[in-house]
Design an enzyme around this catalytic site. Structure first.
Site, PDB file in Angstrom:
ATOM      1  N   VAL A 123      41.256 -90.881  38.704  1.00  0.00           N
ATOM      2  CA  VAL A 123      42.233 -91.747  39.368  1.00  0.00           C
ATOM      3  C   VAL A 123      41.597 -92.450  40.566  1.00  0.00           C
ATOM      4  CG1 VAL A 123      44.457 -91.837  40.569  1.00  0.00           C
ATOM      5  CG2 VAL A 123      44.194 -90.400  38.545  1.00  0.00           C
ATOM      6  N   CYS A 124      41.360 -91.734  41.621  1.00  0.00           N
ATOM      7  CA  CYS A 124      40.926 -92.370  42.872  1.00  0.00           C
ATOM      8  C   CYS A 124      39.564 -93.052  42.743  1.00  0.00           C
ATOM      9  CB  CYS A 124      40.911 -91.337  43.992  1.00  0.00           C
ATOM     10  SG  CYS A 124      42.532 -90.562  44.234  1.00  0.00           S
ATOM     11  N   THR A 125      38.619 -92.403  42.067  1.00  0.00           N
ATOM     12  CA  THR A 125      37.304 -93.020  41.880  1.00  0.00           C
ATOM     13  C   THR A 125      37.364 -94.128  40.841  1.00  0.00           C
ATOM     14  OG1 THR A 125      36.194 -90.943  42.446  1.00  0.00           O
ATOM     15  CG2 THR A 125      34.887 -92.600  41.308  1.00  0.00           C
ATOM     16  N   ILE A 175      38.279 -88.015  45.042  1.00  0.00           N
ATOM     17  CA  ILE A 175      39.131 -87.050  44.339  1.00  0.00           C
ATOM     18  C   ILE A 175      40.453 -87.770  44.017  1.00  0.00           C
ATOM     19  CG2 ILE A 175      40.331 -84.843  44.467  1.00  0.00           C
ATOM     20  CD1 ILE A 175      38.412 -84.020  46.713  1.00  0.00           C
ATOM     21  N   THR A 176      40.807 -87.861  42.729  1.00  0.00           N
ATOM     22  CA  THR A 176      40.111 -87.304  41.576  1.00  0.00           C
ATOM     23  C   THR A 176      39.239 -88.368  40.895  1.00  0.00           C
ATOM     24  OG1 THR A 176      41.925 -87.857  40.053  1.00  0.00           O
ATOM     25  CG2 THR A 176      41.982 -85.673  41.108  1.00  0.00           C
TER      26      THR A 176
END
Length: 234
Positions: free
Chosen positions: A134-136, A130-131
């Site tokens: 961004v994070c992935t 998540i999100t």
């Protein structure tokens, strides 16, 4: 037998990739990454129903113990509004490495996280977070640039809306990341119903985390054990 054949055929399709040279997941080469699946950040996810999404992130984490995958968990500023990882995920990984980042948006920018990933000794990374955008995506692209084969579990990554998720998935694919469903991840990791883990372990796992598949096999079992063919059914 029809119900079981339908499920088997679906998994065969999930693991059959026609494009030559496309990476496939190998459980002996893969590690699992759980990225910022935090109880506060969870509230940002609007592209997947909350009840379904809770199931999806726990299912993603559960791939580690099921397939004996080295697992690295990471959080971002968890003492603030982002919050900690859900207890259901932590309980699945009592001995896995947790990297608690205090500032790095892209987990790969954390020296501790990079060391933990490299310490797995694996060349393939299965991740979700998540999100999605961004994070992935940030981590997936960095991993691909570092030479890892990267597989993003789309069902366990969430963001603000479908438009944002679609754009993020397109960006990852453009960077060489394989974006696939939870069902496809399971299918590639298993590879063959006769493997270990195979049918005996995977069917109960799907019954818990993918009810449509679970109820298909339940119906098959009920019909086999105590089924009666009705007039006109055949």
């Amino acid at each position: 037998m029809l119900a079981f054949r339908l499920l088997t055929s679906a998994l065969v399709l999930a693991v059959s990739v026609l494009a030559s040279g496309t990476p496939r997941i190998d459980k002996n080469k893969a590690a699992l990454l759980v990225v910022d699946h935090q109880v506060g950040l969870f509230h940002l996810v609007k592209d997947i129903n909350p009840s379904e999404y809770v199931n999806n992130i726990v299912a993603h984490a559960a791939l580690g113990p099921l397939f004996n995958l080295p697992t690295v968990l990471t959080t971002s500023a968890e003492t603030g509004p982002n919050g900690p990882l859900p207890k259901e995920i932590l309980q699945l990984h009592p001995n896995s490495t947790i990297v608690r980042r205090n500032g790095e948006v892209n987990a790969w920018h954390s020296e501790e996280f990079r060391a933990a990933v490299r310490a797995t000794g694996r060349t393939q990374m299965i991740l979700a977070g998540i999100t999605t955008d961004v994070c992935t995506t940030f981590l997936a692209l960095s991993l691909a640039e570092e030479g890892f084969e990267v597989f993003a579990n789309a069902d366990a990554s969430g963001t603000f809306n479908k438009f944002t998720a679609d754009n993020a998935n397109d960006r990852m694919r453009g960077g060489g990341v394989q974006v696939l469903s939870f069902f496809a991840v399971v299918g590639e990791l298993m590879g063959d119903w006769r493997n270990t883990p195979g049918a005996a372990e995977i069917l109960p796992f799907l019954d818990r985390f993918l009810p449509s598949a679970g109820y298909l096999t339940r119906a098959h079992a009920a019909a086999t054990i105590n089924g009666t063919i009705l007039p006109g059914e055949v």
